[in-house]
Design an enzyme around this catalytic site. Structure first.
Site, mmCIF file in Angstrom:
data_model
loop_
_atom_site.group_PDB
_atom_site.id
_atom_site.type_symbol
_atom_site.label_atom_id
_atom_site.label_comp_id
_atom_site.label_asym_id
_atom_site.label_seq_id
_atom_site.Cartn_x
_atom_site.Cartn_y
_atom_site.Cartn_z
ATOM 1 N N TYR A 95 0.854 -1.189 0.000
ATOM 2 C CA TYR A 95 0.000 0.000 0.000
ATOM 3 C C TYR A 95 0.890 1.241 0.000
ATOM 4 O O TYR A 95 1.989 1.211 -0.531
ATOM 5 C CB TYR A 95 -0.985 -0.078 1.198
ATOM 6 N N ARG A 147 -8.336 11.070 -7.240
ATOM 7 C CA ARG A 147 -7.419 11.760 -6.323
ATOM 8 C C ARG A 147 -6.599 10.698 -5.604
ATOM 9 O O ARG A 147 -6.730 10.479 -4.415
ATOM 10 C CB ARG A 147 -8.225 12.602 -5.330
ATOM 11 N N LYS A 165 -5.571 -1.830 -0.881
ATOM 12 C CA LYS A 165 -6.319 -1.625 0.362
ATOM 13 C C LYS A 165 -6.976 -2.930 0.818
ATOM 14 O O LYS A 165 -6.978 -3.261 1.999
ATOM 15 C CB LYS A 165 -7.388 -0.566 0.123
ATOM 16 N N GLU A 236 -12.905 5.198 -1.670
ATOM 17 C CA GLU A 236 -11.473 5.461 -1.535
ATOM 18 C C GLU A 236 -10.999 6.470 -2.579
ATOM 19 O O GLU A 236 -11.260 6.301 -3.774
ATOM 20 C CB GLU A 236 -10.729 4.126 -1.743
ATOM 21 N N ASP A 237 -10.331 7.502 -2.107
ATOM 22 C CA ASP A 237 -9.652 8.463 -2.993
ATOM 23 C C ASP A 237 -10.556 9.075 -4.060
ATOM 24 O O ASP A 237 -10.194 9.151 -5.239
ATOM 25 C CB ASP A 237 -8.413 7.813 -3.624
ATOM 26 N N ASP A 259 -12.888 6.202 3.704
ATOM 27 C CA ASP A 259 -11.715 6.112 4.568
ATOM 28 C C ASP A 259 -10.949 7.432 4.636
ATOM 29 O O ASP A 259 -10.398 7.772 5.680
ATOM 30 C CB ASP A 259 -10.795 4.986 4.098
ATOM 31 N N ASP A 260 -10.914 8.172 3.535
ATOM 32 C CA ASP A 260 -10.161 9.443 3.547
ATOM 33 C C ASP A 260 -10.791 10.432 4.517
ATOM 34 O O ASP A 260 -10.096 11.238 5.126
ATOM 35 C CB ASP A 260 -10.135 10.071 2.150
ATOM 36 N N ASN A 408 0.502 13.418 3.108
ATOM 37 C CA ASN A 408 1.265 12.376 2.404
ATOM 38 C C ASN A 408 1.515 12.844 0.977
ATOM 39 O O ASN A 408 0.746 13.652 0.462
ATOM 40 C CB ASN A 408 0.467 11.073 2.359
ATOM 41 N N ASN A 452 -1.580 5.958 10.903
ATOM 42 C CA ASN A 452 -1.958 5.227 9.703
ATOM 43 C C ASN A 452 -3.429 4.785 9.777
ATOM 44 O O ASN A 452 -3.843 4.199 10.784
ATOM 45 C CB ASN A 452 -1.048 3.984 9.651
#
Ligand code: NAD
Length: 565
Positions: A95, A147, A165, A236-237, A259-260, A408, A452
């Site tokens: 990941y 993204r 993931k 996700e993203d 999750d973000d 990040n 994390n």
């Protein structure tokens, strides 16, 4: 596929059932593959030692990633065994950060398709396409590739993120790899490099926008609900402008989370609770903190709302809690003078400072001097934003300033661990998004914690599924955040460690899951059978949770094939 009715050679070439040299003599005989594998027999443990040595010998992280993908394509059980046994070292390979490089190259690196790709050309057919996936699904990670990490729009190449993931869901949460589904919503890409790349594997068109985009997402969600009504969907993203809108639209109706937004918020809150422990305080001391947060994107909005919620849960009124926050974005301090009419910024409205407190757009340094924060958070993606002066000021105001540069990848972190340690003489309680090493300064070690999301999502997902709740509520998320620092040992928080060791991820996830189920039960979201287990107490819960966890070992081939759907 069933080995009783198919030829053994197919078992050998099927990554789900293949064991390579791990087939016993009797299995080789029965499957008719005697002589088709080298004669010597190795246990999965022996195989894992050998392949681990090969993987470690590779210098470039991306080569290690490719090596592991090849293994997964040949022998999934051994792949998961390796990741399970070496999770601390391999999580950054399968990941972030390595998966970012893999996504950049995804169209070139792809050897074997995995998961499902829904493209703009498929619109109208999603429902029937879902049935092309023959197995039952318990968890889906879906991205629209808009993204990816800090890398922007990678279109279909974002599939690498969904896959990586889910590997962590398997390794950390004990999800059965046969029941996870990585998905990319290939709505197009606005990335000119991809649009001009003749070998790009996604739809080479500009992204769908507006109503067309939301209709695409809706068709996907309806298709999943129809095919796998109990599956958990993890977003996700997705880019900020869509992420919050999609989450708010579906979170009260579908078992889902982002999750973000929510995972990040929960891990940051877990870190703040962990820091409270370091200060020998109690979780409730969160109400005494003052936060300055740099960055008001999807991560920032989610974190602020979630911390606010925790302060209210611990006794402040909503108004009192809002006063504990100062939010700064690219234009400086956010005050009520702002329109904040970007749909993604809706959650920020309560946080906008009264302009009589401080001028609109005030600088970070001015805000710190006036607000005297105890916690400094960074989700701005601006490297070096926490300058020496800023960090020194935090060190002047606080005996133990809490410094969290969460952006990040490492190259975008607001400061490094070394910067924070140098400016505060190692007194900072430090936690970052990307990994740093501990820093020794004047005989004192400042721990470089890493906040994390991996601490949260496998346990949260597991708890949500096992609770049989139909949604993931705020209380379930708050319970996940509280569970994580409970896994710290006294030695750890005394030395400034605010997160437990990642190599305990299975136990952490199990404990998070237990707390999530309990929270769901308190809210009356669980059916009778789960209520019954909860009523029996933590031991029964623990037994229930661990009994569902996948352990990557070879099972006798006939039984394993016939028991898998
Ligand atoms: P985003 O692009 O949506 O938002 C960035 C925000 O930073 C914007 O509000 C922008 O105005 C603000 N900003 C830009 N320059 C600034 C400056 N000089 N001072 C203050 N603010 C400034 O990004 P996002 O999705 O919210 O993610 C932000 C970062 O958080 C990313 O680097 C991401 O990797 C990181 N993140 C970390 C975790 C974690 O550590 N667990 C999880 C998710 C996201």
């Amino acid at each position: 596929m069933h080995p009783d009715t198919s030829r053994g050679i197919e078992v050998l070439h099927n990554p789900i059932y293949n064991k390579g040299t791990g087939f016993s003599a009797s299995e080789r005989e029965r499957l008719g593959i005697r002589g088709l594998v080298p004669p010597r027999f190795f246990t999965i443990g022996q195989q894992a030692v050998k392949i681990w040595a090969q993987n470690k010998a590779l210098k470039r992280p991306l080569d290690r990633w490719s090596h592991l993908q090849d293994l997964k394509d040949r022998n999934e059980t051994l792949f998961y065994r390796l990741v399970h046994d070496h999770i601390e070292e391999l999580a950054p390979v399968i990941y972030t950060p390595t998966v970012g490089d893999a996504c950049l190259e995804y169209s070139k690196l792809l050897r074997r398709a995995r998961g499902m790709y829904f493209s703009r050309e498929d619109r109208g057919d999603f429902n029937s396409m879902m049935f092309n996936w023959k197995r039952n699904v318990s968890v889906i990670v879906v991205t629209d590739g808009s993204r990816i990490l800090g890398l922007g729009d990678l279109g279909m190449n974002g599939m690498g993120i969904s896959q990586g993931k889910l590997d962590l869901y398997v390794a950390g949460g004990g999800f059965d790899p046969q029941h996870v589904l990585p998905v990319v919503l290939d709505v197009g890409t606005n990335n000119p490099d991809l649009l001009n790349d003749p070998y790009y594997l996604g739809s080479p068109h500009k992204r769908l926008e507006g109503e067309e985009y939301y209709a695409f997402v809706e068709e996907f969600i309806r298709g999943v609900r129809n095919r796998w009504p109990n599956a958990l969907i993890q977003f996700e993203d997705f880019q900020t402008k869509h992420a919050n809108k999609i989450l708010q639209h579906y979170r009260d109706e579908v078992l889902c989370f982002n999750d973000d937004i929510q995972g990040t918020a929960a891990v940051v809150l877990a870190g703040v609770y962990g820091a409270m422990k370091c200060l020998h305080g109690h979780r409730k001391d969160i109400v005494k903190q003052t936060f300055v947060m740099c960055g008001a994107g999807s991560a920032g909005c989610g974190i602020a709302s979630f911390l606010h919620q925790a302060m209210v849960a611990n006794g402040l009124t909503a108004e009192e809690a809002y006063k504990r926050f100062y939010i700064i974005d690219a234009n400086g301090l956010v005050t009520a003078e702002r329109a904040l009419d970007d749909p993604g910024q809706e959650p920020l409205k309560g946080f906008a400072r009264n302009r009589n407190d401080m001028p609109e757009g005030a600088s970070l340094m001015d805000v710190i001097k006036k607000a005297k924060p105890t916690v400094l958070l960074g989700v701005s993606t601006v490297k070096g934003l926490f300058s020496k002066e800023v960090l020194e000021e935090m060190g002047k105001i606080n005996e133990r300033p809490i410094i969290m540069p969460l952006s990040n990848p490492t190259s975008r972190a607001e400061c490094t661990a070394e910067d924070a340690a140098n400016a505060t003489d190692g007194r900072a309680i430090f936690s970052s998004g990307s990994p740093f090493s501990d820093v020794e300064i004047n005989g004192r070690v400042m721990k470089a914690n890493q906040g994390n999301n991996f601490y949260v999502f496998p346990g949260l997902g597991l708890g949500a599924l096992l609770s049989k709740s139909s949604v993931i509520s705020d209380a379930m998320l708050q319970a996940a955040a509280m569970a994580i620092p409970a896994m710290l040992t006294p030695e750890q928080y005394t030395e400034g460690t605010i997160f437990p060791r990642i190599d305990r991820i299975r136990d952490i996830s199990a404990y998070v899951a237990i707390k999530v189920i309990e929270a769901a039960a308190r809210e009356g979201r669980v059916p009778e059978d789960i209520r019954h287990i909860v009523a029996q107490g933590e031991e029964a819960m623990s037994e229930y949770v661990y009994s569902t966890m996948y352990v990557p070992n070879y099972r006798p081939t006939v039984f394993s094939c016939s028991s898998r759907k």
